[in-house]
Scaffold this motif. Structure first.
Motif, PDB file in Angstrom:
ATOM      1  N   TRP A  41      -0.774   5.743 -78.722  1.00 22.83           N
ATOM      2  CA  TRP A  41      -1.577   6.684 -77.949  1.00 22.83           C
ATOM      3  C   TRP A  41      -0.786   7.264 -76.797  1.00 22.83           C
ATOM      4  N   GLY A  42      -1.070   8.525 -76.504  1.00 25.22           N
ATOM      5  CA  GLY A  42      -0.527   9.141 -75.312  1.00 25.22           C
ATOM      6  C   GLY A  42      -1.394   8.817 -74.109  1.00 25.22           C
ATOM      7  N   GLN A  43      -0.977   9.325 -72.962  1.00 25.02           N
ATOM      8  CA  GLN A  43      -1.625   8.973 -71.703  1.00 25.02           C
ATOM      9  C   GLN A  43      -2.856   9.830 -71.407  1.00 25.02           C
ATOM     10  N   GLY A  44      -3.038  10.908 -72.133  1.00 22.23           N
ATOM     11  CA  GLY A  44      -4.179  11.778 -71.892  1.00 22.23           C
ATOM     12  C   GLY A  44      -3.864  12.931 -70.959  1.00 22.23           C
ATOM     13  N   THR A  45      -4.545  14.037 -71.190  1.00 23.08           N
ATOM     14  CA  THR A  45      -4.407  15.205 -70.332  1.00 23.08           C
ATOM     15  C   THR A  45      -5.813  15.752 -70.066  1.00 23.08           C
ATOM     16  N   GLN A  46      -6.091  16.080 -68.807  1.00 24.85           N
ATOM     17  CA  GLN A  46      -7.430  16.504 -68.405  1.00 24.85           C
ATOM     18  C   GLN A  46      -7.662  17.965 -68.739  1.00 24.85           C
ATOM     19  N   VAL A  47      -8.783  18.229 -69.386  1.00 24.19           N
ATOM     20  CA  VAL A  47      -9.236  19.596 -69.633  1.00 24.19           C
ATOM     21  C   VAL A  47     -10.575  19.764 -68.938  1.00 24.19           C
TER      22      VAL A  47
END
Length: 124
Positions: A114-120
């Motif tokens: 998994w990646g760390q996530g990006t906020q949308v």
């Protein structure tokens, strides 16, 4: 294997964003790739997935017709093009890699990395 998601941000309803996920430390073409999202107070949910060579793609009902998933195996990158964004699309978006060669790609527990996530954030 490391996944680095990017491309999130703040956009008005009706706008577009393109998320990218760069994979390193492994053979990218060995993995099916998926995008998931998690909004505050909600469970993580499946958004889209693509098989190892990009021939097969899968989209959840709530993004079909608005989002597109693609990959560039030469660049070790998977993309999520998001158009006609709605406030309810607001979430942290995660990319993930799945080493299986068969099976449903919509189950988050099947993914290996998994990646760390990006906020949308989509404003109304």
């Amino acid at each position: 294997v490391q996944l680095q998601a990017s491309g999130g941000g703040l956009v008005q309803a009706g706008g577009s964003l393109r998320l990218s996920c760069l994979v390193s430390g492994g053979r990218f073409s060995n993995y099916a790739m998926g995008w998931f999202r998690q909004a505050p107070g909600k469970e993580r949910e499946f958004v889209a997935a693509i098989n190892w060579n990009g021939v097969s793609t899968y989209l959840s009902d709530f993004v079909r017709g608005r989002f597109t998933i693609s990959r560039d195996n030469a660049k070790n990158t998977v993309y999520l093009q998001m158009n006609s964004l709605k406030p309810e699309d607001t979430a942290v978006y995660y990319c993930a890699a799945d080493s299986r060669t068969t099976g449903w790609l919509g189950e988050s527990s099947e993914y290996d990395y998994w990646g760390q996530g990006t906020q949308v954030t989509v404003s109304s």
